[in-house]
Design a protein around this motif. Structure first.
Motif, mmCIF file in Angstrom:
data_model
loop_
_atom_site.group_PDB
_atom_site.id
_atom_site.type_symbol
_atom_site.label_atom_id
_atom_site.label_comp_id
_atom_site.label_asym_id
_atom_site.label_seq_id
_atom_site.Cartn_x
_atom_site.Cartn_y
_atom_site.Cartn_z
ATOM 1 N N ARG A 1 0.833 -1.208 0.000
ATOM 2 C CA ARG A 1 0.000 0.000 0.000
ATOM 3 C C ARG A 1 0.869 1.261 0.000
ATOM 4 O O ARG A 1 0.474 2.290 -0.575
ATOM 5 N N SER A 2 2.033 1.161 0.628
ATOM 6 C CA SER A 2 2.966 2.296 0.593
ATOM 7 C C SER A 2 3.473 2.543 -0.818
ATOM 8 O O SER A 2 3.891 3.655 -1.151
ATOM 9 N N ALA A 3 3.437 1.495 -1.640
ATOM 10 C CA ALA A 3 3.846 1.616 -3.045
ATOM 11 C C ALA A 3 2.651 1.922 -3.937
ATOM 12 O O ALA A 3 2.708 1.705 -5.157
ATOM 13 N N ASP A 4 1.578 2.424 -3.329
ATOM 14 C CA ASP A 4 0.370 2.843 -4.060
ATOM 15 C C ASP A 4 -0.378 1.678 -4.706
ATOM 16 O O ASP A 4 -1.024 1.842 -5.738
ATOM 17 N N VAL A 5 -0.283 0.507 -4.098
ATOM 18 C CA VAL A 5 -1.085 -0.629 -4.540
ATOM 19 C C VAL A 5 -2.374 -0.653 -3.718
ATOM 20 O O VAL A 5 -2.321 -0.641 -2.489
ATOM 21 N N LYS A 6 -3.526 -0.665 -4.380
ATOM 22 C CA LYS A 6 -4.792 -0.824 -3.678
ATOM 23 C C LYS A 6 -4.970 -2.302 -3.342
ATOM 24 O O LYS A 6 -4.738 -3.176 -4.185
ATOM 25 N N VAL A 7 -5.388 -2.581 -2.131
ATOM 26 C CA VAL A 7 -5.506 -3.970 -1.680
ATOM 27 C C VAL A 7 -6.946 -4.267 -1.304
ATOM 28 O O VAL A 7 -7.514 -3.631 -0.416
ATOM 29 N N ALA B 1 -11.346 -14.447 2.316
ATOM 30 C CA ALA B 1 -10.866 -14.431 3.698
ATOM 31 C C ALA B 1 -10.161 -13.102 3.925
ATOM 32 O O ALA B 1 -9.266 -12.724 3.178
ATOM 33 N N ASP B 2 -10.563 -12.411 4.971
ATOM 34 C CA ASP B 2 -10.133 -11.043 5.215
ATOM 35 C C ASP B 2 -8.879 -10.988 6.075
ATOM 36 O O ASP B 2 -8.524 -11.938 6.772
ATOM 37 N N THR B 3 -8.227 -9.846 6.045
ATOM 38 C CA THR B 3 -7.244 -9.464 7.049
ATOM 39 C C THR B 3 -7.951 -8.559 8.057
ATOM 40 O O THR B 3 -9.150 -8.304 7.942
ATOM 41 N N ASN B 4 -7.230 -8.076 9.032
ATOM 42 C CA ASN B 4 -7.790 -7.017 9.870
ATOM 43 C C ASN B 4 -8.126 -5.825 8.975
ATOM 44 O O ASN B 4 -7.384 -5.515 8.039
ATOM 45 N N PRO B 5 -9.229 -5.149 9.242
ATOM 46 C CA PRO B 5 -9.653 -4.053 8.353
ATOM 47 C C PRO B 5 -8.593 -2.987 8.120
ATOM 48 O O PRO B 5 -8.533 -2.390 7.050
ATOM 49 N N GLU B 6 -7.733 -2.765 9.121
ATOM 50 C CA GLU B 6 -6.717 -1.730 8.984
ATOM 51 C C GLU B 6 -5.673 -2.079 7.926
ATOM 52 O O GLU B 6 -4.944 -1.208 7.449
ATOM 53 N N CYS B 7 -5.593 -3.348 7.562
ATOM 54 C CA CYS B 7 -4.525 -3.788 6.668
ATOM 55 C C CYS B 7 -4.863 -3.633 5.195
ATOM 56 O O CYS B 7 -3.954 -3.725 4.361
ATOM 57 N N ARG B 8 -6.124 -3.419 4.858
ATOM 58 C CA ARG B 8 -6.501 -3.411 3.432
ATOM 59 C C ARG B 8 -7.432 -2.234 3.157
ATOM 60 O O ARG B 8 -7.851 -1.514 4.061
ATOM 61 N N ASP B 9 -7.777 -2.065 1.895
ATOM 62 C CA ASP B 9 -8.669 -0.973 1.508
ATOM 63 C C ASP B 9 -10.131 -1.388 1.522
ATOM 64 O O ASP B 9 -10.984 -0.630 1.982
ATOM 65 N N LEU B 10 -10.420 -2.574 1.007
ATOM 66 C CA LEU B 10 -11.789 -3.103 0.991
ATOM 67 C C LEU B 10 -11.752 -4.608 1.221
ATOM 68 O O LEU B 10 -10.763 -5.271 0.908
ATOM 69 N N PHE B 11 -12.836 -5.125 1.732
ATOM 70 C CA PHE B 11 -13.047 -6.571 1.823
ATOM 71 C C PHE B 11 -14.346 -6.900 1.109
ATOM 72 O O PHE B 11 -15.404 -6.407 1.455
ATOM 73 N N VAL B 12 -14.266 -7.761 0.079
ATOM 74 C CA VAL B 12 -15.452 -8.205 -0.643
ATOM 75 C C VAL B 12 -15.883 -9.531 -0.045
ATOM 76 O O VAL B 12 -15.212 -10.546 -0.175
ATOM 77 N N ASN B 13 -17.008 -9.486 0.624
ATOM 78 C CA ASN B 13 -17.472 -10.600 1.436
ATOM 79 C C ASN B 13 -18.641 -11.299 0.755
ATOM 80 O O ASN B 13 -19.564 -10.641 0.296
ATOM 81 N N GLN B 14 -18.586 -12.610 0.695
ATOM 82 C CA GLN B 14 -19.677 -13.344 0.072
ATOM 83 C C GLN B 14 -20.911 -13.347 0.932
ATOM 84 O O GLN B 14 -22.018 -13.456 0.431
#
Length: 348
Positions: free
Chosen positions: A123-129, A134-147
């Motif tokens: 994410r520091s390299a401007d990659v959207k995550v 299966a999710d990470t902690n919300p702070e670690c990613r931009d969005l979680f697409v949940n079934q």
């Protein structure tokens, strides 16, 4: 819930109201070079899809859906991943995505915490995550697409096993890895509902075992469950690898027709076992739609159409419009049960 027929590999079903942790795909535009997210002809986005492991029919299907969505968007998407489902095995792939300057990473996480340092670098390299499946902690990613929600998936599986064992008897759970975020969320909810719901007062959960999403280990764990619990009435396997391996074991054993099996599986994996009477019914969302939705979400982030805040909305092709809920969660849809009456209508 809606059924989508645009993809030949999945005409679809989404399961339950459920939400386990599951979806991800993200993308960034490297600070001003916004790719073309609507397929309207600008520069193309570059995305990487990283499932828990390769060679898993569930993820093969989600990646196929993601690639169709990427084609619709005019984006580039590659799949990479380890052969075994472990967090350590995913770290090097995340690092490579950061080094390559991809716009987005679509990730099914093998652990909610262990990948966060690598994701932070990306994410520091401007990659959207975007996480999916299966999710990470919300702070670690931009969005979680949940079934679906954890409560919904848990309730559906208990509903199915209860119906199949007549509402009473011993059951066991055959899960994936012991640290699998989504599996553990579902198991926690099942345990709570078994304890609190009077409809399940006569059902006893006697064991939970782990097949590590490995076919042979899941097969062996099924055999061990039956040996260790001679009065076992049913098995819940909330993993596509596990349920197929368990069904294969049961279909050639004296327990066929005596021990019920349900959980989460794909129609193509389970068709033979439904048709030969080993499995009465099971559930799943459409993994192709899940992969597609994660890809559209990643594109929307990368192009700056959304920021991932609650209330943001975006278009996802034939799937329709979706809104970001609290904690950066996008929910695919509701549950679907497969049985002998309908399994022939699906191909994924």
């Amino acid at each position: 819930m809606k059924f989508h027929t645009r993809r030949p590999i999945a005409l679809a079903a989404i399961i339950l109201t459920a939400s386990a942790a599951l979806t991800a795909c993200g993308s960034d535009d490297d600070g001003g070079d916004s790719g073309s997210s609507g397929g309207d002809g600008g520069g193309s986005l570059s995305m990487t899809m990283l499932p828990k492991n390769l060679g898993n029919p569930y993820f093969d299907t989600s990646t196929a859906g993601a690639k169709e969505a990427a084609d619709d968007l005019g984006a580039e998407l590659e799949e990479v991943g380890p052969e075994t489902a472990s967090p350590d095995a995913q770290v090097s792939y995340i690092n490579t995505v950061a080094q390559q300057g991809k716009d987005a990473l679509i990730l099914s996480a093998n652990d909610p915490e262990a990948l966060c340092d690598a994701i932070d670098e990306a994410r520091s390299a401007d990659v959207k995550v975007v996480t999916f499946d299966a999710d990470t902690n919300p702070e670690c990613r931009d969005l979680f697409v949940n079934q679906a929600t954890a409560e919904g998936i848990a309730s559906k599986q208990l509903e199915l096993i209860s119906e199949q064992i007549g509402g009473e008897g011993e059951i066991a759970i055959l899960s994936a890895a012991a640290n699998a975020t989504n599996q553990n969320a579902w198991i926690d909810m099942m345990e709570k509902e078994l304890a609190d719901n009077p409809d399940y007062a006569d059902i006893e959960l006697v064991d939970t075992v782990y097949g590590d999403d490995d076919d042979q280990k899941s097969f062996d764990q099924t055999e061990a469950l039956l040996q260790n619990h001679p009065d076992l009435k049913g098995i819940i396997s909330p993993t596509t690898v596990g349920i197929a391996a368990a069904a294969r074991y049961l279909s050639d054993s004296s327990s066929k027709g005596k021990v019920a099996l349900t959980g989460l599986g794909t129609p193509n994996q389970m068709r033979e076992y439904v048709e030969n009477g080993t499995v009465e019914s099971f559930a799943l969302w459409n993994p192709s739609d899940l992969g597609a939705l994660a890809t559209y979400a990643a594109a929307a982030l990368a192009n700056g159409d959304i920021s991932g805040e609650e209330g943001d909305s975006f278009e996802a092709g034939d799937l329709g419009e979706f809104t970001v809920d609290a904690d950066g969660v996008v929910l695919l849809g509701e549950p679907f049960t497969f049985n002998a009456d309908n399994i022939g209508d699906f191909d994924f």
